[in-house]
Motif scaffolding. Structure first.
Motif, PDB file in Angstrom:
ATOM      1  N   LEU A 191       7.645  -0.711   4.224  1.00 31.48           N
ATOM      2  CA  LEU A 191       7.719   0.423   4.251  1.00 31.48           C
ATOM      3  C   LEU A 191       6.936   1.275   3.231  1.00 31.48           C
ATOM      4  CD1 LEU A 191      10.320   2.196   5.834  1.00 31.48           C
ATOM      5  CD2 LEU A 191      11.228   2.355   3.402  1.00 31.48           C
ATOM      6  N   ALA A 192       6.655   0.534   2.371  1.00 32.47           N
ATOM      7  CA  ALA A 192       5.629   1.129   1.239  1.00 32.47           C
ATOM      8  C   ALA A 192       4.356   1.238   1.683  1.00 32.47           C
ATOM      9  CB  ALA A 192       5.730   0.159  -0.202  1.00 32.47           C
ATOM     10  N   SER A 193       3.969   0.208   2.394  1.00 30.93           N
ATOM     11  CA  SER A 193       2.631   0.101   2.595  1.00 30.93           C
ATOM     12  C   SER A 193       2.336   1.268   3.857  1.00 30.93           C
ATOM     13  CB  SER A 193       2.344  -1.360   3.418  1.00 30.93           C
ATOM     14  OG  SER A 193       2.871  -1.679   4.230  1.00 30.93           O
ATOM     15  N   LEU A 220       3.826   3.879   4.024  1.00 34.72           N
ATOM     16  CA  LEU A 220       4.001   5.576   3.382  1.00 34.72           C
ATOM     17  C   LEU A 220       2.912   5.519   2.223  1.00 34.72           C
ATOM     18  CD1 LEU A 220       7.705   5.544   2.889  1.00 34.72           C
ATOM     19  CD2 LEU A 220       6.203   6.838   4.649  1.00 34.72           C
ATOM     20  N   ARG A 221       1.757   4.533   2.339  1.00 39.03           N
ATOM     21  CA  ARG A 221       0.736   4.476   1.485  1.00 39.03           C
ATOM     22  C   ARG A 221      -0.017   5.742   1.190  1.00 39.03           C
ATOM     23  NH1 ARG A 221      -4.238   3.050   3.636  1.00 39.03           N
ATOM     24  NH2 ARG A 221      -5.069   2.104   1.778  1.00 39.03           N
ATOM     25  N   ALA A 222       0.084   6.548   2.204  1.00 29.06           N
ATOM     26  CA  ALA A 222      -0.675   7.867   2.204  1.00 29.06           C
ATOM     27  C   ALA A 222       0.000   9.029   1.121  1.00 29.06           C
ATOM     28  CB  ALA A 222      -0.942   8.591   3.715  1.00 29.06           C
ATOM     29  N   LEU A 223       1.308   8.663   0.925  1.00 25.75           N
ATOM     30  CA  LEU A 223       2.045   9.386  -0.032  1.00 25.75           C
ATOM     31  C   LEU A 223       1.933   9.138  -1.513  1.00 25.75           C
ATOM     32  CD1 LEU A 223       5.166   9.763   2.193  1.00 25.75           C
ATOM     33  CD2 LEU A 223       3.340  11.457   2.048  1.00 25.75           C
ATOM     34  N   SER A 224       1.115   7.851  -1.657  1.00 26.53           N
ATOM     35  CA  SER A 224       1.194   7.335  -3.062  1.00 26.53           C
ATOM     36  C   SER A 224       0.473   8.497  -4.095  1.00 26.53           C
ATOM     37  CB  SER A 224       0.518   5.914  -3.115  1.00 26.53           C
ATOM     38  OG  SER A 224      -0.710   6.083  -3.024  1.00 26.53           O
ATOM     39  N   PRO A 225       1.079   8.775  -5.169  1.00 22.27           N
ATOM     40  CA  PRO A 225       0.492   9.753  -6.008  1.00 22.27           C
ATOM     41  C   PRO A 225      -1.098   9.644  -6.409  1.00 22.27           C
ATOM     42  CG  PRO A 225       2.256   8.594  -7.079  1.00 22.27           C
ATOM     43  CD  PRO A 225       2.016   8.138  -5.694  1.00 22.27           C
ATOM     44  N   LYS A 254      -3.538   1.889  -5.259  1.00 22.20           N
ATOM     45  CA  LYS A 254      -3.147   2.197  -3.794  1.00 22.20           C
ATOM     46  C   LYS A 254      -2.723   0.906  -3.302  1.00 22.20           C
ATOM     47  CE  LYS A 254      -4.210   5.758  -0.718  1.00 22.20           C
ATOM     48  NZ  LYS A 254      -5.066   6.458  -0.099  1.00 22.20           N
ATOM     49  N   LEU A 255      -1.634   1.021  -2.417  1.00 22.18           N
ATOM     50  CA  LEU A 255      -0.873   0.010  -1.697  1.00 22.18           C
ATOM     51  C   LEU A 255      -1.967  -0.507  -0.547  1.00 22.18           C
ATOM     52  CD1 LEU A 255       2.687   0.944  -1.874  1.00 22.18           C
ATOM     53  CD2 LEU A 255       1.799  -1.004  -2.693  1.00 22.18           C
ATOM     54  N   ALA A 256      -2.055  -1.766  -0.159  1.00 17.12           N
ATOM     55  CA  ALA A 256      -2.726  -2.349   0.794  1.00 17.12           C
ATOM     56  C   ALA A 256      -2.206  -1.741   1.985  1.00 17.12           C
ATOM     57  CB  ALA A 256      -2.777  -3.494   0.558  1.00 17.12           C
ATOM     58  N   LYS A 257      -3.067  -1.720   3.263  1.00 12.49           N
ATOM     59  CA  LYS A 257      -2.330  -1.415   4.472  1.00 12.49           C
ATOM     60  C   LYS A 257      -1.427  -2.331   5.104  1.00 12.49           C
ATOM     61  CE  LYS A 257      -6.305   0.827   6.516  1.00 12.49           C
ATOM     62  NZ  LYS A 257      -7.657   0.312   6.723  1.00 12.49           N
ATOM     63  N   THR A 258      -1.909  -3.519   4.865  1.00 11.58           N
ATOM     64  CA  THR A 258      -0.759  -4.682   5.203  1.00 11.58           C
ATOM     65  C   THR A 258      -0.306  -5.305   4.048  1.00 11.58           C
ATOM     66  OG1 THR A 258      -2.601  -5.894   5.760  1.00 11.58           O
ATOM     67  CG2 THR A 258      -1.407  -5.115   7.569  1.00 11.58           C
ATOM     68  N   THR A 259       0.908  -5.836   4.155  1.00  5.59           N
ATOM     69  CA  THR A 259       1.289  -6.675   2.799  1.00  5.59           C
ATOM     70  C   THR A 259       0.695  -8.205   2.908  1.00  5.59           C
ATOM     71  OG1 THR A 259       3.199  -7.582   3.972  1.00  5.59           O
ATOM     72  CG2 THR A 259       3.617  -5.419   3.085  1.00  5.59           C
ATOM     73  N   LEU A 260       0.810  -8.677   1.929  1.00 12.54           N
ATOM     74  CA  LEU A 260       0.330 -10.247   1.736  1.00 12.54           C
ATOM     75  C   LEU A 260       0.836 -11.011   2.972  1.00 12.54           C
ATOM     76  CD1 LEU A 260      -1.895 -11.968   0.387  1.00 12.54           C
ATOM     77  CD2 LEU A 260       0.068 -12.411  -1.413  1.00 12.54           C
ATOM     78  N   HIS A 261       2.306 -10.654   2.619  1.00 14.46           N
ATOM     79  CA  HIS A 261       3.275 -11.486   3.752  1.00 14.46           C
ATOM     80  C   HIS A 261       2.635 -11.548   5.133  1.00 14.46           C
ATOM     81  CE1 HIS A 261       6.700 -12.437   1.000  1.00 14.46           C
ATOM     82  NE2 HIS A 261       6.450 -13.549   1.804  1.00 14.46           N
TER      83      HIS A 261
END
Ligand code: SF4
Lengths: 481, 218
Positions: A439-441, A443-448, A462-469
């Protein structure tokens, strides 16, 4: 500027604004940078022909053993001093210690008091106390003399006037004492020598600190270079030595290694000019020395620190100042920014325990935990782990838990606790974890973009596009034939 | 007040129940600081020199001449020396223009003179320490404390036979446990300060110069 920065007893220390103004002062930063670089080098050279680690082990063992027997050693010291004719006094806190000193001065009908360097008397603000009661108090250590003239406080426990350069001192001495304004350390030192010699002869009481108090002989050891400590403890008819209760060691045999560590760690000297061992007042057949010697044993929070096995290591300190000389934070902000008697790593560990965490909220966190202080400490006080311990104490959730640190839990915030609770929850459940990260990745565009102080000097994470998992999952899928 | 303070402090300290584990002190590292006599002398001289102390090695018969020439060099006129100091008679007979006197009255009677008009003091030493280039001085009724502090020049007489490797060696060999003299000093070089921007200046509040005569044959 720095002189007004002393803490008041009931409000938090203005650490952050003081740090900011210290950092903006390039003159000050230059003064500290030059001095600390020199001191680090001198220390290394001074230990070059020693097995330093073995010596530090010994120093640590002696201090720990002394602390272990502290109450017994204090009683032995008292007995021995009394047998030698030294009068011993006890004081629970700074005010009580000031009162003891004042009473002695009253009994002697003293007017002027001359002082050798003593950090514990700074801690109890003795000068102000005596001055309010009409005594003239004069510091005799050259650095302290300068600091007193400037109405400041020491910025380093060994070199009180290290924040000033020669030009500043020349101007100060010119304005305050009328000597020529010459930027010449030799000239200025000689002027101070002449000014103070007269004062030594007139003083009614001499007050000094103690570096080591020896229990089995009742001896007070004072370490110094200038000779002012010897004059303070020899010329006035009465000598009052003031010491924290933790300074006692069993015998002179223990002083020898501690002395080897102290002077080399402090200034890189193999020994100071004088090691002054005082064991009794002037005897009937002797021709000089004080007729009365008093020893004031000051607790001021130390017996509380003593209760906590881990934090009690703070009391091993022999006040060499090496931790500050090697501290990247101290070197950049100088001693006054801390606004407390003891600055630098030892100050960051000791002051919260003496004043309370509410008053020193940023002390334990103002460290990069680089570990230098712990590596150089001659008695192996684990300063970095004690800083971590105090960080934990500051956010301790259970304020009712008995803790020797006043103000424990004072930094705890509900928002921070909530964030950690959520963090814990998410990390304990794999399903929830995957869901949240995905979910977080998305919505990454919204990160402050702005994160307060953090983004002032750095870009926002900034969060990566895909999670490491999912990246790993995709990779293993691709690799399968 | 202070008796109840004493009670409070001691009982608070005794409240601690757990005793943290600690290693017993291992003093072996202190015994690695040993020198043979000749190496010790060399180290003593070098260490004194590094703190501006001046060491002259002389044979006993030449001592008086050497001391006199040092006094002349310093332009000393008024010199303190204990009456029992063996050197005194030899100095008095040979010296011109130098007044040798004992510190023979209580300081209160002549403090200003002692501080302002005395040029040098000659004292004995209890021992010398090679490791740090230190003198061990024990003031006595004949050689009181201010003798090594007030005059601008301190001359110390140290027999080679009294040279030890280190303070630790001296303390352990002479067993410095239990009662001590009124005052005991380790002196290494003349007084100094570096409190003005770390500039090293000799002659802070005590002597401005220290000369040690290291004497063979006494
Ligand atoms: S904590 Fe260690 S390094 Fe710092 S002043 Fe104390 S003894 Fe020296």
């Amino acid at each position: 500027m720095p002189q007004t920065l002393q803490q008041s007893h009931n409000s938090a220390i203005n650490f952050q604004p003081q740090v900011k103004s210290a950092l903006a002062n390039t003159q000050l930063r230059g003064n500290f940078d030059r001095a600390m670089t020199g001191l680090m080098h001198k220390r290394t050279m001074a230990f070059a022909d020693w097995d330093l680690e073995a010596l530090r082990d010994l120093g640590q063992a002696i201090r720990q053993q002394s602390l272990r027997q502290l109450p017994d050693l204090l009683e032995q010291l008292e007995r021995q001093c009394q047998a030698n004719g030294i009068q011993v006094h006890w004081a629970r806190d700074g005010d009580e210690a000031c009162q003891v000193v004042t009473e002695i001065c009253q009994q002697r009908q003293a007017k002027t008091v001359i002082k050798g360097k003593s950090m514990v008397t700074e801690e109890m603000e003795l000068n102000a106390h005596l001055e309010q009661r009409g005594y003239t108090v004069l510091e005799s250590d050259l650095g302290e003399y300068i600091v007193q003239m400037a109405k400041e406080t020491p910025s380093h426990i060994i070199m009180p006037a290290i924040h000033k350069n020669t030009a500043e001192i020349a101007e100060l001495m010119h304005t305050m004492t009328g000597v020529e304004q010459r930027e010449d350390a030799h000239y200025l030192t000689d002027q101070a020598r002449q000014q103070l010699r007269e004062k030594f002869m007139q003083a009614d009481v001499g007050i000094s600190g103690v570096n080591f108090a020896v229990a089995d002989s009742g001896t007070l050891c004072l370490v110094e270079n200038e000779g002012n400590g010897r004059l303070t403890t020899t010329t006035p008819p009465c000598h009052i030595a003031v010491t924290g209760i933790e300074k006692v060691v069993p015998s002179l045999t223990d002083v020898a290694p501690l002395l080897s560590l102290l002077t080399r760690s402090a200034t890189g000297q193999s020994i100071t000019t004088y090691v002054n061992m005082i064991s009794r007042p002037r005897q009937p057949d002797e021709k000089d020395g004080p007729e009365a010697v008093h020893l004031v044993l000051v607790d001021n929070g130390r017996s509380d620190i003593y209760q906590d096995e881990e934090l009690a290591e703070t009391l091993q300190c022999i006040r060499c100042g090496a931790c500050m000389n090697h501290c990247p934070v101290y070197t950049r902000i100088g001693g006054h920014a801390y606004g407390t008697t003891y600055p630098g790593p030892i100050g960051q560990v000791l002051m919260p325990q003496l004043l309370g965490l509410e008053q020193t909220p940023d002390f334990a966190s103002a460290s990069s935990l680089c570990g230098s202080c712990g590596e150089v400490c001659p008695v192996r006080i684990p300063l970095p782990s004690l800083l971590l311990r105090l960080r934990r104490e500051a956010v301790d959730g259970d304020r009712t838990r008995a803790s020797t640190v006043p103000g424990h839990g004072s930094k705890r915030s509900n928002l921070e606790s909530l964030i950690w609770a959520v963090w814990r929850l998410v990390h304990r459940r794999p399903g929830l974890y995957r869901l949240t990260t995905r979910l977080a990745s998305q919505l990454r565009a919204l990160s402050p973009k702005r994160l307060g102080g953090w983004t002032r000097y750095r870009s926002a994470p900034k969060l990566a596009k895909t999670t490491l998992h999912s990246a790993m999952n995709n990779r293993s899928k691709r690799q399968q034939p | 007040m202070t008796s109840s303070a004493r009670q409070t402090i001691l009982s608070r300290l005794r409240e601690r129940t757990s005793q943290p584990a600690s290693q017993p002190p291992d003093f072996r590292v202190m015994n690695t600081r040993r020198w043979s006599l000749e190496d010790g002398i060399e180290r003593f001289i070098a260490q004194q020199a590094s703190v501006h102390g001046d060491v002259q090695r002389v044979h006993e018969p030449d001592l008086a001449t050497a001391v006199l020439s040092r006094l002349h060099q310093a332009g000393a006129h008024r010199v303190l020396i204990a009456p029992s100091q063996g050197l005194r008679d030899a100095l008095v007979t040979r010296a011109q223009n130098i007044d040798f006197q004992g510190y023979d009255q209580k300081v209160e009677a002549w403090q200003s003179e002692l501080f302002h008009q005395t040029d040098a003091a000659i004292t004995s030493c209890h021992a010398g320490l090679a490791d740090t280039g230190s003198l061990v001085v024990i003031p006595s009724p004949e050689e009181p404390r201010l003798m090594t502090l007030a005059p601008p020049l301190h001359i110390a007489i140290l027999p080679v036979s009294r040279l030890f490797s280190s303070w630790y060696q001296l303390i352990t060999e002479e067993d410095w446990t239990g009662p001590m003299p009124t005052n005991t000093l380790l002196i290494s070089g003349p007084s100094k300060t570096a409190d003005i921007e770390q500039t090293l200046v000799y002659g802070a509040h005590g002597p401005k110069a220290l000369t040690v005569f290291l004497v063979d044959g006494i």
